[in-house]
Design an enzyme around this catalytic site. Sequence first.
Site, PDB file in Angstrom:
ATOM      1  CB  SER A 155      -1.039   0.050   0.999  1.00 36.84           C
ATOM      2  OG  SER A 155      -2.019  -0.981   0.873  1.00 36.84           O
ATOM      3  CE  LYS A 172      -3.755   0.564  -1.188  1.00 37.29           C
ATOM      4  NZ  LYS A 172      -4.539   0.106   0.137  1.00 37.29           N
ATOM      5  CE1 TYR A 201      -4.827  -1.452  -4.499  1.00 34.29           C
ATOM      6  CE2 TYR A 201      -5.169  -3.860  -4.285  1.00 34.29           C
ATOM      7  CZ  TYR A 201      -4.903  -2.601  -3.910  1.00 34.29           C
ATOM      8  OH  TYR A 201      -5.019  -2.411  -2.379  1.00 34.29           O
ATOM      9  CE1 TYR A 231      -4.971   1.310   4.191  1.00 34.76           C
ATOM     10  CE2 TYR A 231      -3.579   0.053   5.514  1.00 34.76           C
ATOM     11  CZ  TYR A 231      -3.805   0.431   4.403  1.00 34.76           C
ATOM     12  OH  TYR A 231      -3.257   0.020   3.336  1.00 34.76           O
ATOM     13  CB  VAL A 251      -0.079  -5.380   4.264  1.00 32.59           C
ATOM     14  CG1 VAL A 251      -1.356  -5.123   4.910  1.00 32.59           C
ATOM     15  CG2 VAL A 251      -0.197  -5.926   2.658  1.00 32.59           C
TER      16      VAL A 251
HETATM   17  N1  GLU Z   1      -2.225  -5.279  -1.877  1.00 36.80           N
HETATM   18  C1  GLU Z   1      -2.644  -5.247  -0.548  1.00 36.80           C
HETATM   19  C2  GLU Z   1      -4.506  -5.393  -0.453  1.00 36.80           C
HETATM   20  O1  GLU Z   1      -4.778  -5.016  -1.234  1.00 36.80           O
HETATM   21  C3  GLU Z   1      -2.536  -4.054  -0.167  1.00 36.80           C
HETATM   22  C4  GLU Z   1      -2.902  -3.768   1.593  1.00 36.80           C
HETATM   23  C5  GLU Z   1      -1.811  -2.999   2.374  1.00 36.80           C
HETATM   24  O2  GLU Z   1      -0.786  -3.113   2.066  1.00 36.80           O
HETATM   25  O3  GLU Z   1      -2.220  -2.213   3.250  1.00 36.80           O
HETATM   26  O4  GLU Z   1      -4.768  -5.944   0.405  1.00 36.80           O
END
Ligand code: GLU
Length: 303
Positions: free
Chosen positions: A64, A67, A191, A239, A257
């Site tokens: 993430s 992002k 994605y 988050y 993650v």
């Molecule tokens: N590719 C992971 C997902 O979509 C990213 C989530 C993250 O890194 O927080 O679950």
Amino acid sequence: MADLQAELDRIDAEIRAAEDWGEVAAYIPELARVPKRQFAIAVATADGALCAAGEAGQSFSLQSVTKVFALAIALGRSGDQLWARVGREPSGSAFNSIIQLEHEGGRPRNPFINAGAIVVTDEILAGREPRHALSEIVQFVRAAAGDEDIHINRAVAQSETRHGHRNFSLAHFLASCENLKNPPEKTLGTYFHQCAIEMTARQLALAGRFLIGPPAGPRLISTQRIRRLNALMLTCGHYDGSGDFAYRVGIPAKSGVGGGILGIVPGVASVAVWSPGLNRYGNSKLGTEALERLARAMDWSVF
Ligand code: GLU
């Protein structure tokens, strides 16, 4: 930067003494295989220095953290039109929550929770093929880092594609609300590959320089956009752990993650930490602790 290097070495030694290294992300099997007793920290300063400690040359899955780069690109393509499709408020819910999306009619709360990030990638993808969109994302990251040796780990992308039921649910729900421009499988394929970009902590610290603000780092986006991205990182970057992170660390940051976190000290430095074990919010446990120690030691805060 002798003081900074000494500080990073001290933090590295302290973190390695930890007993609880958190838990690696088990829902992506390729990430579950990563040994969790690893730690790296790297800092790129506004005046051009780069200091690092720990396994700062070891590649890890950005997940993430990508992002932030994707949002910078999507805003460059669509400008404020993007905000018709995704909000800008902290979610207070888990990164992969489904329930909030239904309550809010298919408009994700912010661009960093999964549903919002899927919309952002969908926006970058609109009107072209995944390989072109992915190439733009990878090129942006390479330009930001000043390093061509940054790639997508296809095994990680495939692993997530095979097990990404939650994200498929989110994407199909977005499509049912007419908030997806491409077929769900096509957007998600893009994605998952975006999330599977790998970097070292050193590369990530360098890649974050474009968010420090002028005159540091490559001028990839406007000053106004730099400020806005930092605001979103501060309020939504961790988050439902964003408030706790702001309280403890006090700088804008985005977690993934894979255990990486990119933190920005506006006007001063870009910081990358990595430790694969996560806390209950899905953010790097020891990475957060390291940033907390560094911010305190260097007297870094936006407050
Ligand atoms: N590719 C992971 C997902 O979509 C990213 C989530 C993250 O890194 O927080 O679950």
